[in-house]
Design an enzyme around this catalytic site. Structure first.
Site, mmCIF file in Angstrom:
data_model
loop_
_atom_site.group_PDB
_atom_site.id
_atom_site.type_symbol
_atom_site.label_atom_id
_atom_site.label_comp_id
_atom_site.label_asym_id
_atom_site.label_seq_id
_atom_site.Cartn_x
_atom_site.Cartn_y
_atom_site.Cartn_z
ATOM 1 N N HIS A 130 0.845 -1.195 0.000
ATOM 2 C CA HIS A 130 0.000 0.000 0.000
ATOM 3 C C HIS A 130 0.875 1.237 0.000
ATOM 4 C CE1 HIS A 130 -2.134 3.274 2.319
ATOM 5 N NE2 HIS A 130 -2.934 3.102 1.285
ATOM 6 N N SER A 131 0.528 2.234 -0.813
ATOM 7 C CA SER A 131 1.189 3.532 -0.826
ATOM 8 C C SER A 131 2.701 3.369 -1.041
ATOM 9 C CB SER A 131 0.868 4.265 0.481
ATOM 10 O OG SER A 131 1.286 5.603 0.430
ATOM 11 N N TYR A 132 3.514 3.897 -0.122
ATOM 12 C CA TYR A 132 4.970 3.736 -0.213
ATOM 13 C C TYR A 132 5.366 2.262 -0.230
ATOM 14 C CZ TYR A 132 9.648 3.256 1.879
ATOM 15 O OH TYR A 132 10.940 2.862 2.188
ATOM 16 N N GLY A 134 4.280 0.127 -2.054
ATOM 17 C CA GLY A 134 4.394 -0.268 -3.455
ATOM 18 C C GLY A 134 5.817 -0.121 -3.963
ATOM 19 N N HIS A 269 -7.286 7.262 0.291
ATOM 20 C CA HIS A 269 -5.969 6.623 0.238
ATOM 21 C C HIS A 269 -5.955 5.348 1.080
ATOM 22 C CE1 HIS A 269 -1.739 6.457 -0.624
ATOM 23 N NE2 HIS A 269 -1.398 6.507 0.649
#
Length: 290
Positions: A130-132, A134, A269
């Site tokens: 998720h998010s960073y 990734g 998000h």
């Protein structure tokens, strides 16, 4: 009279004086035979039983070998507990799961943390970020024979040489959102955490997320990503259409450059918190290559 009875053992009986003695010996031999058979073969080896045993063995092997292991990787300002709604669903489907705890001190440290988790749980592994997270799985999955697929949840998926600032400009976020500490780590302002990070999560849950957030080293924003695993592995990407941290159009570009299987949700998000069932099912489809 002398008899020798062979049952895998040699038993000699001497001096039989009558027919009665002969009968005693025969009964004794039968008793020994039954005893030996019962202690060495508890299940009669009939064709039916042999088939049943083979089927049971095949079922046990299948149960132990058909599940892909899953490593869940959180992003900045979160931790592994954020996957608490997905973990029971994934485990009930038969998967082994690890939700890592990233140090978020540097990209290199976080990549090594995920690589250790992959080695610990064993392959085959589907990485979920998720998010960073990734960016972390993009690097941790590269040239790793245990990794068979990548799932991005509203996440960064940079190419080699790109950084987070290639896609987002921290100066363009609300003025009071980022709160640095004395060591250069950044918190999201708890007072406006929900409206920027998790606007579709109920208020009490978002408050807990704000309190338990893991601070993020600001140096990570400019660290360069390495060779991407998504160029060589099948990928899945969930787009959050109401994301206020990573613009949805940026997410769409990530999905397109990877030729990923996509899922679009009208989500913040924090889609994995606000849409847990949809995200869990998306991950399960990825483990099946769908």
């Amino acid at each position: 009279m002398q008899f020798q009875i062979s049952l895998g053992y040699n038993i000699e009986v001497f001096a039989m004086k009558s027919n009665q003695d002969v009968l005693i010996v025969l009964f004794l031999s039968i008793a020994i035979t039954v005893g030996i058979i019962s202690t060495t073969n508890l299940v009669w080896a009939t064709p039916e039983n042999k088939t049943l045993m083979q089927l049971q063995g095949t079922q046990n092997m299948s149960a132990n070998s058909n599940s892909t292991n899953i490593v869940l990787v959180h992003g900045g300002w979160a931790d592994g507990s954020g996957w608490s709604k997905q973990i029971p669903i994934l485990r009930e489907a038969g998967h082994k799961v690890i939700a890592v705890q990233l140090p978020t001190h540097s990209l290199a440290d976080d990549v090594e943390t995920v690589k250790r988790a992959i080695g610990h749980i064993g392959g085959p592994v589907t990485l979920v970020g998720h998010s960073y997270g990734g960016e972390v799985i993009t690097n941790a999955g590269y040239n790793n024979p245990n990794v068979t697929g990548l799932v991005y949840i509203a996440a960064f998926a940079p190419d080699e040489g790109q950084s987070l600032t290639s896609f987002v400009d921290p100066s363009k976020f609300p003025k009071d959102l980022f709160l640095p500490d004395s060591g250069g780590f950044i918190y999201l302002n708890p007072k406006i955490f929900r409206e920027n990070f998790a606007q579709d999560v109920n208020a009490s849950e978002a408050d807990i997320m704000a309190v338990t957030q893991k601070p993020f080293n600001q140096s990570i924003f400019v660290e360069k990503s390495g060779p991407p695993a998504w160029k060589h592995l099948p990928t899945w990407y969930q787009i959050s259409e109401s994301d206020r941290m990573i613009p949805p159009d940026v997410q769409l570009k990530f999905a397109e450059q990877m030729n990923a299987t996509t899922l679009s949700l009208n989500a913040s998000h924090a889609s994995y918190v606000s849409h847990p069932d949809e995200i869990a099912n998306f991950i399960l489809k990825a483990t099946k290559g769908k």
